[in-house]
Design a protein around this motif. Structure first.
Motif, mmCIF file in Angstrom:
data_model
loop_
_atom_site.group_PDB
_atom_site.id
_atom_site.type_symbol
_atom_site.label_atom_id
_atom_site.label_comp_id
_atom_site.label_asym_id
_atom_site.label_seq_id
_atom_site.Cartn_x
_atom_site.Cartn_y
_atom_site.Cartn_z
ATOM 1 N N LEU A 1 44.390 46.460 55.727
ATOM 2 C CA LEU A 1 45.463 45.468 55.689
ATOM 3 C C LEU A 1 46.731 46.063 55.091
ATOM 4 N N PRO A 2 47.912 45.611 55.533
ATOM 5 C CA PRO A 2 49.181 46.166 55.039
ATOM 6 C C PRO A 2 49.639 45.469 53.765
ATOM 7 N N ASN A 3 50.749 45.964 53.232
ATOM 8 C CA ASN A 3 51.425 45.279 52.136
ATOM 9 C C ASN A 3 52.407 44.282 52.739
ATOM 10 N N VAL A 4 52.479 43.089 52.155
ATOM 11 C CA VAL A 4 53.390 42.064 52.650
ATOM 12 C C VAL A 4 54.188 41.512 51.486
ATOM 13 N N LEU A 5 55.308 40.865 51.811
ATOM 14 C CA LEU A 5 56.162 40.233 50.813
ATOM 15 C C LEU A 5 55.661 38.803 50.615
ATOM 16 N N ALA A 6 55.011 38.538 49.462
ATOM 17 C CA ALA A 6 54.342 37.247 49.298
ATOM 18 C C ALA A 6 54.160 36.914 47.826
ATOM 19 N N ASP A 7 53.794 35.634 47.599
ATOM 20 C CA ASP A 7 53.326 35.144 46.300
ATOM 21 C C ASP A 7 51.833 35.459 46.241
ATOM 22 N N LYS A 8 51.433 36.353 45.355
ATOM 23 C CA LYS A 8 50.062 36.854 45.341
ATOM 24 C C LYS A 8 49.057 35.732 45.145
ATOM 25 N N THR A 9 49.353 34.786 44.239
ATOM 26 C CA THR A 9 48.421 33.692 43.952
ATOM 27 C C THR A 9 48.223 32.822 45.188
ATOM 28 N N GLN A 10 49.330 32.491 45.864
ATOM 29 C CA GLN A 10 49.206 31.655 47.051
ATOM 30 C C GLN A 10 48.567 32.412 48.205
ATOM 31 N N LEU A 11 48.816 33.712 48.303
ATOM 32 C CA LEU A 11 48.169 34.508 49.346
ATOM 33 C C LEU A 11 46.656 34.536 49.147
ATOM 34 N N LEU A 12 46.235 34.637 47.866
ATOM 35 C CA LEU A 12 44.800 34.609 47.557
ATOM 36 C C LEU A 12 44.212 33.262 47.955
ATOM 37 N N GLN A 13 44.923 32.191 47.656
ATOM 38 C CA GLN A 13 44.445 30.854 48.011
ATOM 39 C C GLN A 13 44.348 30.700 49.524
ATOM 40 N N LEU A 14 45.307 31.284 50.263
ATOM 41 C CA LEU A 14 45.299 31.211 51.725
ATOM 42 C C LEU A 14 44.053 31.870 52.298
ATOM 43 N N PHE A 15 43.797 33.132 51.903
ATOM 44 C CA PHE A 15 42.619 33.844 52.405
ATOM 45 C C PHE A 15 41.336 33.131 51.981
#
Length: 736
Positions: A601-615
């Motif tokens: 997976l690549p690096n993306v510009l995101a809110d890490k906490t919300q990205l974790l919740q998404l996955f």
């Protein structure tokens, strides 16, 4: 005998020349006299014509005066004045024409005062008419006086005409006499000359016959020498040369022609050209050779020969023996001409397509040649454009700047360019881009200037309109910005109030639930022995309902805080996020025996906490909504340029073809129970459940949270599914 013949011929020829000279002199004198008589006749006719003009002028003046008195219209008075002036002019002309005739001059001395007297009478009648004093008696008196003057004028005119007709008759007789004398002299002279010339001709023929025999031998020897000299010349020239007889056989081929024809000259002598080169039959030069023979005239021909891969210029000279052909290879010059023609054609097309006025001036900027395109543009005449006249069509406010920049360009020998207004043919001013380039000689000095005037009025109007629009837009933007700032402040305040309300509401709602749950559990512990099975079941339902309500409130609070409590976006490693998600779900993974695979997976510009919740929400759903067999879940990704990160290719999706280079597409594919197509758009709605809580636990907020997280990150989320096969969730995020 030969000397005697020569003397006789010379004497006869000299005598004939003398006779011809005498006839010529006599003819010249007769011709001069004839011309003089002719001029006299013309002069007489001119006098008669002028007399008629005087008489016609007097009649016209009287008619104009009479029409004015009858109608009172000023136009007739103007006609009268004009006719009066013509009469005086014709009298003056008549004076000049008859200045060599004393009788006519005396008659004119009488005619002119009578004409003047007549006009005085006419002027007096007009004056009285204008003063309203022209009574009937005065009119009759003036008319009688005019009739008397008219009678005298007519008598003088008849006398002058009789004089001129008498002169015309005498001059005609003299002219006829001169012509008859001229004819007699010419006839006698030419007859004698003809007789002498016949004698000379007979003697010359006799002498020619004697000389012909002697010259034939000399000619034969001269021809042999000439052929030798001609062969030497033909071998030394740079042109190729061939000679063909009437049967199209080679009679001569020089070395240059042999080289071009790729044959030795001696091999071609006596052979037919069309048998040696059958590919030429029917070609343009084949027809030109036959045309030259048929019409017996020289023909020039320029043609491309594919077999020799070049252009050749031919000059075909016919003769009684056949034809002679000079030809040479001029391929370099022809290619240069073609290139020049194409360049000129492109230049003309460019000028017509761009509607430009092309101009040429001298080194100082003065026009010394005609500029038809400038004249067609401005309507100036050629004389008006000359020198600095072309500046007259430049707007007065632009004149000084145009002249200043021009002088600067002349001094620096640089390219001249400016924008100014020019008055075109219809009198209006239009904006033009003026651009001039100096033409330098070998010493680096300006010889002339070549330039163009390009109409840029539409562009200037568009720029002005755009400037006006930008000013209006700027005002609207400022107004809109102020309005948005007010709305932003209002929304910020509203969000703070909503956040505070959500916190208070969740805290106040959870407090009673905790009390209900606690007291229910105390009842279950303290009075367990007293409750029957139904009561225990009710107690369990109360505790479960309170816990579900608590979970629901917590999920609502998390949903509301996605947009308000989110962190700043930062470059986030999706591999690390996915590792943390799998740790959080390790119990569910172990219980379901789930098999989870992933691409790098690549690096993306995101809110890490919300990205974790998404996955975590998407993978958790894939584990929860499984069939009896162990779930198989794959996490894949593809960049916007089309490059696939992992070994697996993404399922077909229309959005894949619209990704930008700054986006990546993630997908999470499972082999679960699947979703019916009619529900794929509704699953992202809040509290939307497709199953009962007994079948699958949950609050129905998880996918709504996922959608809100993705939209906050500027992406999109959707799903594709087939019941009984599995579901694939797609979402896009930005790389930078």
């Amino acid at each position: 005998m030969r000397k005697l013949s020569e003397k006789v011929i010379t004497g006869s020829f000299s005598l004939a020349l003398l006779l011809l000279c005498g006839v010529g002199v006599a003819s010249y004198q007769s011709l001069q006299q004839f011309q003089k008589d002719k001029q006299s006749l013309i002069h007489t006719y001119q006098v008669l014509a002028t007399l008629d003009k005087v008489d016609d002028g007097l009649l016209a003046a009287e008619s104009g005066r009479r029409a004015y008195i009858l109608t009172g219209k000023a136009d007739y008075l103007e006609t009268y004045a004009a006719d009066k002036q013509k009469v005086y002019q014709n009298l003056k002309a008549l004076r000049l024409l008859t200045q060599d005739n004393a009788n006519q001059q005396r008659r004119l001395d009488t005619l002119e005062p009578l004409s003047a007297k007549r006009f005085v009478s006419l002027d007096r009648s007009l004056s009285l008419y204008n003063q309203n004093k022209l009574d009937l008696a005065t009119q009759i008196a003036i008319t009688d006086q005019g009739r008397e003057i008219r009678t005298q004028l007519l008598a003088i005119r008849q006398a002058m005409e009789a004089e001129e007709e008498s002169l015309l008759q005498r001059r005609t007789i003299l002219t006829d006499k001169s012509v008859n004398q001229f004819v007699v002299v010419m006839s006698i002279g030419y007859c004698l000359s003809f007789i002498l010339l016949v004698i000379v001709y007979w003697l010359l023929q006799k002498q020619i016959h004697v000389n012909k025999t002697l010259s034939e031998e000399a000619m034969r020897l001269e021809q042999q020498a000439a052929k030798a000299r001609l062969a030497k010349i033909l071998e030394s020239i740079t042109d190729a040369f061939i000679a063909l007889d009437r049967n199209w056989c080679y009679t001569y081929v020089n070395q240059k022609a042999g080289e071009l024809l790729n044959h030795k000259p001696e091999e071609l002598i006596g052979k037919n050209i069309w048998e040696e080169f059958p590919e030429g039959v029917g070609k343009e030069f084949y027809q030109a050779y036959h045309q030259a023979v048929e019409e017996q005239r020289m023909i020039e021909l320029e043609q491309y020969y594919p077999s020799w891969e070049g252009w050749f210029e031919s000059r075909i000279y016919p003769s009684e023996e056949g034809i002679s052909v000079f030809f040479q290879d001029f391929t370099p010059r022809k290619l240069a001409e073609i290139a020049l023609e194409q360049s000129e054609r492109r230049y003309r097309s460019l000028v017509l397509a761009t509607s430009q006025a092309v101009w040429i001036t001298d080194a100082q900027g003065k026009v010394d040649k005609d500029i038809p395109l400038w004249r067609a543009l401005t309507g100036q005449r050629e004389a008006e454009v000359k020198g600095w006249g072309w500046l007259d069509r430049v707007h007065p406010r632009d004149w000084e700047r145009t002249k200043h920049l021009w002088n600067l360009a002349v001094a620096t020998q640089g390219i001249y360019q400016t924008e100014h207004r020019v008055q075109v043919q219809d009198g209006t001013y239009r904006y033009f881009l003026m651009r001039g380039v100096p033409v330098l000689n070998a010493e680096g000095q300006i010889v002339e200037w070549v330039g163009t005037h390009t109409d840029i009025t539409e562009r200037k109007l568009a720029e002005y309109t755009l400037e006006q629009a930008n000013e209006a837009l700027e005002i609207k933007v400022q107004q809109r910005t102020a309005e948005l700032q007010r709305l932003n402040e209002y929304l910020k305040s509203s969000n703070q109030q909503l956040e505070q309300f959500a916190y208070v509401a969740s805290h106040d709602l959870q407090e009673p639930l905790r009390a209900v749950t606690g007291y229910t559990q105390l009842l279950e512990v303290e009075y367990q022995d007293r409750f029957d099975d139904s009561a225990k079941k009710y107690m369990t339902e109360i505790v479960d309902g309170a816990k579900r309500m608590q979970h629901l409130i917590q999920d609502l609070l998390a949903y509301s805080r996605i947009g308000t409590r989110g962190k700043e976006f930062a470059l986030t490693d999706c591999n690390a996020v996915l590792t943390q998600v799998l740790k959080n779900l390790q119990l569910a993974i172990a219980q379901s025996n789930a098999i989870i695979t992933q691409d790098p997976l690549p690096n993306v510009l995101a809110d890490k906490t919300q990205l974790l919740q998404l996955f975590q929400n998407l993978i958790g759903n894939a584990i929860k909504f499984r069939r009896e067999e162990p779930p198989q879940i794959h996490i894949g990704v593809v960049r916007g340029t089309g490059g696939v990160e992992g070994e697996n290719t993404p399922p077909s999706s229309p959005t894949l073809h619209t990704l930008s280079e700054n986006e990546v597409l993630f997908w999470i594919r499972d082999n679960g129970i699947g979703i019916k197509p009619q529900y794929l758009e509704r699953i992202f709605e809040i509290f939307r459940r497709l199953h009962t809580r007994r079948e699958f636990p949950g609050t129905g907020i998880g996918l709504a949270v996922c959608k809100k997280i993705v939209e906050r990150h500027g992406g999109s989320i959707w799903a594709e599914s087939e019941p009984g096969v599995g579901t694939t969730f797609y979402f896009t995020l930005r790389v930078s």
